[in-house]
Design a protein around this motif. Sequence first.
Motif, mmCIF file in Angstrom:
data_model
loop_
_atom_site.group_PDB
_atom_site.id
_atom_site.type_symbol
_atom_site.label_atom_id
_atom_site.label_comp_id
_atom_site.label_asym_id
_atom_site.label_seq_id
_atom_site.Cartn_x
_atom_site.Cartn_y
_atom_site.Cartn_z
ATOM 1 N N PHE A 1 0.912 -1.415 0.133
ATOM 2 C CA PHE A 1 -0.071 -0.030 -0.069
ATOM 3 C C PHE A 1 0.998 1.381 0.105
ATOM 4 O O PHE A 1 0.424 2.272 -0.583
ATOM 5 C CB PHE A 1 -1.041 -0.138 1.230
ATOM 6 N N PHE A 2 2.192 1.191 0.627
ATOM 7 C CA PHE A 2 2.730 2.432 0.958
ATOM 8 C C PHE A 2 3.485 2.655 -0.724
ATOM 9 O O PHE A 2 3.582 3.858 -0.962
ATOM 10 C CB PHE A 2 4.094 1.849 1.610
ATOM 11 N N GLU A 3 3.660 1.828 -1.252
ATOM 12 C CA GLU A 3 4.176 2.076 -2.722
ATOM 13 C C GLU A 3 2.980 2.215 -3.756
ATOM 14 O O GLU A 3 3.280 2.984 -4.806
ATOM 15 C CB GLU A 3 5.226 0.995 -2.928
ATOM 16 N N SER A 4 1.917 1.789 -3.414
ATOM 17 C CA SER A 4 0.798 1.959 -4.582
ATOM 18 C C SER A 4 0.607 3.307 -4.474
ATOM 19 O O SER A 4 -0.234 3.820 -5.554
ATOM 20 C CB SER A 4 -0.078 0.757 -4.273
ATOM 21 N N VAL A 5 0.552 3.957 -3.437
ATOM 22 C CA VAL A 5 0.041 5.326 -3.207
ATOM 23 C C VAL A 5 0.632 6.241 -4.478
ATOM 24 O O VAL A 5 0.170 7.071 -4.906
ATOM 25 C CB VAL A 5 0.412 6.023 -1.881
ATOM 26 N N LEU A 6 1.873 5.858 -4.763
ATOM 27 C CA LEU A 6 2.756 6.474 -5.947
ATOM 28 C C LEU A 6 1.866 6.585 -7.333
ATOM 29 O O LEU A 6 2.164 7.426 -8.002
ATOM 30 C CB LEU A 6 4.039 5.891 -6.141
ATOM 31 N N TYR B 1 4.433 8.334 10.096
ATOM 32 C CA TYR B 1 3.924 7.228 10.673
ATOM 33 C C TYR B 1 4.698 6.048 10.455
ATOM 34 O O TYR B 1 4.724 5.253 11.335
ATOM 35 C CB TYR B 1 2.524 7.091 9.718
ATOM 36 N N GLY B 2 5.572 5.846 9.473
ATOM 37 C CA GLY B 2 6.344 4.694 9.290
ATOM 38 C C GLY B 2 7.493 4.879 10.390
ATOM 39 O O GLY B 2 7.732 3.613 10.927
ATOM 40 N N PHE C 1 14.795 3.890 6.986
ATOM 41 C CA PHE C 1 14.918 5.458 6.761
ATOM 42 C C PHE C 1 14.875 6.069 5.672
ATOM 43 O O PHE C 1 14.317 7.109 5.233
ATOM 44 C CB PHE C 1 16.178 5.531 7.576
ATOM 45 N N LEU C 2 15.443 5.328 4.431
ATOM 46 C CA LEU C 2 15.789 5.880 3.244
ATOM 47 C C LEU C 2 14.203 5.873 2.632
ATOM 48 O O LEU C 2 13.839 7.262 1.902
ATOM 49 C CB LEU C 2 16.664 5.012 2.397
ATOM 50 N N ALA C 3 13.461 5.086 2.874
ATOM 51 C CA ALA C 3 12.067 4.912 2.351
ATOM 52 C C ALA C 3 11.116 6.177 3.106
ATOM 53 O O ALA C 3 10.575 7.048 2.464
ATOM 54 C CB ALA C 3 11.471 3.528 2.555
ATOM 55 N N PHE C 4 11.391 6.353 4.269
ATOM 56 C CA PHE C 4 10.399 7.041 4.860
ATOM 57 C C PHE C 4 10.942 8.550 5.091
ATOM 58 O O PHE C 4 10.162 9.604 4.688
ATOM 59 C CB PHE C 4 10.223 6.811 6.552
ATOM 60 N N ARG D 1 5.440 3.976 13.424
ATOM 61 C CA ARG D 1 4.901 2.781 13.784
ATOM 62 C C ARG D 1 5.992 1.356 13.493
ATOM 63 O O ARG D 1 5.723 0.373 14.185
ATOM 64 C CB ARG D 1 3.877 2.326 12.488
ATOM 65 N N PHE D 2 7.284 1.518 12.819
ATOM 66 C CA PHE D 2 8.179 0.469 12.400
ATOM 67 C C PHE D 2 9.477 0.538 13.036
ATOM 68 O O PHE D 2 10.005 0.018 13.770
ATOM 69 C CB PHE D 2 7.946 0.423 11.022
ATOM 70 N N SER D 3 10.146 1.932 12.596
ATOM 71 C CA SER D 3 11.518 2.112 12.820
ATOM 72 C C SER D 3 11.638 2.237 14.345
ATOM 73 O O SER D 3 12.716 1.439 14.660
ATOM 74 C CB SER D 3 12.065 3.260 12.278
#
Length: 493
Positions: free
Chosen positions: A144-149, A261-262, A220-223, A265-267
């Motif tokens: 979902f995180f990538e599909s937003v693009l 949020y990432g 970190f790079l993604a967020f 929630r995750f890091s």
Amino acid sequence: MSLYAHVKNLLIYIFLFPIIGSLFLSLIPASEEKFMRVVALNVTGLSFTGCLLLFGFFHKGTGAFQYVLQYPWFLGLNLNLTLGVDGISIFFLLLTTLLIPLCILASWNSVKSSLKEFLITFLVLEFFLIGVFCTLDLVFFYIFFESVLIPMFLIIGIWGSRERKVLASYYFFLYTLFGSVLMLLSVLYIYWQVGTTDYQLLLAFSFSEQEQKFLWFTFFLAFASKIPMIPVHLWLPEAHVEAPTAGSVILAGVLLKLGTYGFIRFSLPLFPQASFFFTPLVYAISASGVVYTSFTAIRQTDFKRIIAYTSIAHMNLVILGVFSFNTIGIEGAIFQSLSHGFVASALFLIIGVVYDRYRTRIVRYYGGLTSVMPIYATIFLFFTMANISFPGTSSFVGEFLILTGSFKVNTIITILSAMSIIIGGAYSLWLFNRIVYGNLKTQHTNTFLDISAREFLIFLPLISGTFIMGIYPDIFLNPIHMSVNIMIELLYF
């Protein structure tokens, strides 16, 4: 079946409402434009109503996930679509489902070409965003995180307002996709190490310090590219300037929150040792971003570009709160993210109001609007005050909590970042003064028309939310508090 059980099952319906609505829209003839708008507005309104119902039955005295539903996906691989919300994600769901119908209302008359496709794209975008905030599985979160693009790429590239819109859409897509490729490899690594990507099970698993550092850095790079943090921030001003008003609203209001949020929630809970290790790096980048983008905003001439750089400064300040590792700072970061969703969205709508009338966003072409658009000027003043964290608005509470929390970690960085409030006051008030006061300029604005009833209806929930959060923040902080406490326990114990 109890009423709570019915409400619990409502989460899957909220999740599916937008995609069902988009399928229904695809069957409507393209000539039925008014009917398509009404259908899209009602579908998104149902999603928001459902989220309000979820919040009404939400148990605010616990930080555990609620309304948890699990659907098998690949039984042989132990992968399941798990949905649930806690005191953090419930507010991001509310923010998302509120802003999407406002975006449709804002585009009611301005979008003329490919209306059906435009509405379907927004409903698909809402589906992906709801998935990001309520999924409790790393694989599905990544999907979902990538599909937003994809829908956002189309919104900027097809319905953008200027000739550089295609270039801006590629900027957005490539910058934000680049950081996420390594995150996918890390998700696969986690799966092969643990045997599952279920978030609640991963919380009980302890990675080695070296594993945490590698995994944290890829996440970190993604967020960081979504927030965005410097030096991967260049896509945001371009995307905002070229996007239609509705695109800028959802980009500033929700998409910039995906990175925050990432991290939350995750890091932090999954890689606590690495989070502490990399904190000096994060603080240095964030403080630099706050100061740099605040000064950069002053010299911009495009209305949208000014607010875009403002958004970068505010979101980098939020990251200071996230990495304060104390309850006050993290709660402030979440609160300020929600506040920014209201205030930044309203400021882009304010830009859209005058752009729809006068077809320019160059600041020097405006002046003296208070004499011909008094309601517009009043709303603009309110959100200008909110943007500079005036007491009584939501931004004041959020920034106060962030600075209080980060002060305990690094006093110098906090003081340096607090300077952005002064700089922000300078460029926000200067912008307001140039647009609203001074001599009335008629060479580019021959016909003056104050905001309509539809436009006032769009601003009303944003004004109410900003004001309520400013004078009675406990409505939001109490549910957030319990979930943040659980995160603090995971960090330190």
